[in-house]
Design a protein around this motif. Structure first.
Motif, mmCIF file in Angstrom:
data_model
loop_
_atom_site.group_PDB
_atom_site.id
_atom_site.type_symbol
_atom_site.label_atom_id
_atom_site.label_comp_id
_atom_site.label_asym_id
_atom_site.label_seq_id
_atom_site.Cartn_x
_atom_site.Cartn_y
_atom_site.Cartn_z
ATOM 1 N N PRO A 14 11.883 81.461 -23.723
ATOM 2 C CA PRO A 14 12.582 80.963 -22.763
ATOM 3 C C PRO A 14 13.027 79.516 -22.914
ATOM 4 O O PRO A 14 11.751 79.049 -23.169
ATOM 5 C CB PRO A 14 12.650 81.088 -21.550
ATOM 6 C CG PRO A 14 11.763 82.141 -21.764
ATOM 7 C CD PRO A 14 11.267 82.820 -23.181
ATOM 8 N N ARG A 68 25.704 75.610 -22.338
ATOM 9 C CA ARG A 68 24.267 76.467 -22.976
ATOM 10 C C ARG A 68 24.450 76.839 -24.498
ATOM 11 O O ARG A 68 23.953 76.644 -25.085
ATOM 12 C CB ARG A 68 23.277 76.815 -22.383
ATOM 13 C CG ARG A 68 22.690 76.878 -20.892
ATOM 14 C CD ARG A 68 22.108 77.532 -20.184
ATOM 15 N NE ARG A 68 22.505 78.763 -20.443
ATOM 16 C CZ ARG A 68 22.325 79.871 -20.738
ATOM 17 N NH1 ARG A 68 21.465 80.090 -21.283
ATOM 18 N NH2 ARG A 68 23.178 81.448 -20.232
ATOM 19 N N SER A 86 18.860 76.381 -24.553
ATOM 20 C CA SER A 86 17.741 76.953 -23.580
ATOM 21 C C SER A 86 18.155 78.173 -22.734
ATOM 22 O O SER A 86 18.936 78.385 -21.796
ATOM 23 C CB SER A 86 18.864 75.742 -22.570
ATOM 24 O OG SER A 86 18.806 74.906 -22.647
ATOM 25 N N LYS A 88 17.588 81.597 -22.019
ATOM 26 C CA LYS A 88 17.202 82.210 -20.372
ATOM 27 C C LYS A 88 16.948 84.299 -21.244
ATOM 28 O O LYS A 88 17.559 83.854 -22.066
ATOM 29 C CB LYS A 88 17.955 82.465 -19.201
ATOM 30 C CG LYS A 88 18.798 80.682 -18.680
ATOM 31 C CD LYS A 88 19.513 80.700 -17.785
ATOM 32 C CE LYS A 88 19.471 79.605 -17.606
ATOM 33 N NZ LYS A 88 21.207 79.659 -16.074
#
Length: 117
Positions: A14, A68, A86, A88
């Motif tokens: 992450p 992102r 970034s 996730k």
């Protein structure tokens, strides 16, 4: 004859980054709009980003990735990219590229992205 081949997937933590590539062959790449989609098990494919044909001046992004991810294209190399920053855990999915024109659309085979600690 027309073919799209995704690459660049893999495992990342992450907050990390990946750049996906989709190499096109067998058709006039620059005349097609291109898009990236993703799919998780049991879910429908979701549009992630798109870019217009030719110079690619128009782009769209899903709300979940805007800010992102960045889609871009290199017509000289017949490649569309998806820069993913970034990342996730919820970005974990199979990512597919798609070529779109008035005469029809077709898909690549996909590349897997894992985002986990």
């Amino acid at each position: 004859q027309p073919q799209l081949m995704e690459s660049g997937g893999g495992s990342v933590q992450p907050g990390g980054s990946l750049r996906l590539s989709c190499v096109a062959s067998g058709f006039d790449f620059s005349t097609y709009g291109m898009s990236w989609h993703r799919q998780r098990p049991g879910k429908e494919r979701e549009l992630v980003a798109s870019i217009s044909s030719r110079s690619g001046t128009s782009t769209t992004y899903a709300d979940s990735v805007r800010g992102r991810f960045t889609i871009s294209r290199d017509n000289a190399k017949n490649i569309v990219y998806l820069q993913m920053n970034s990342l996730k855990p919820e970005d974990t999915a199979e990512y597919y590229c798609k070529a779109i024109r008035d005469t029809g659309s077709f898909w690549g085979q996909g590349t897997q992205v894992f985002v986990s600690s």
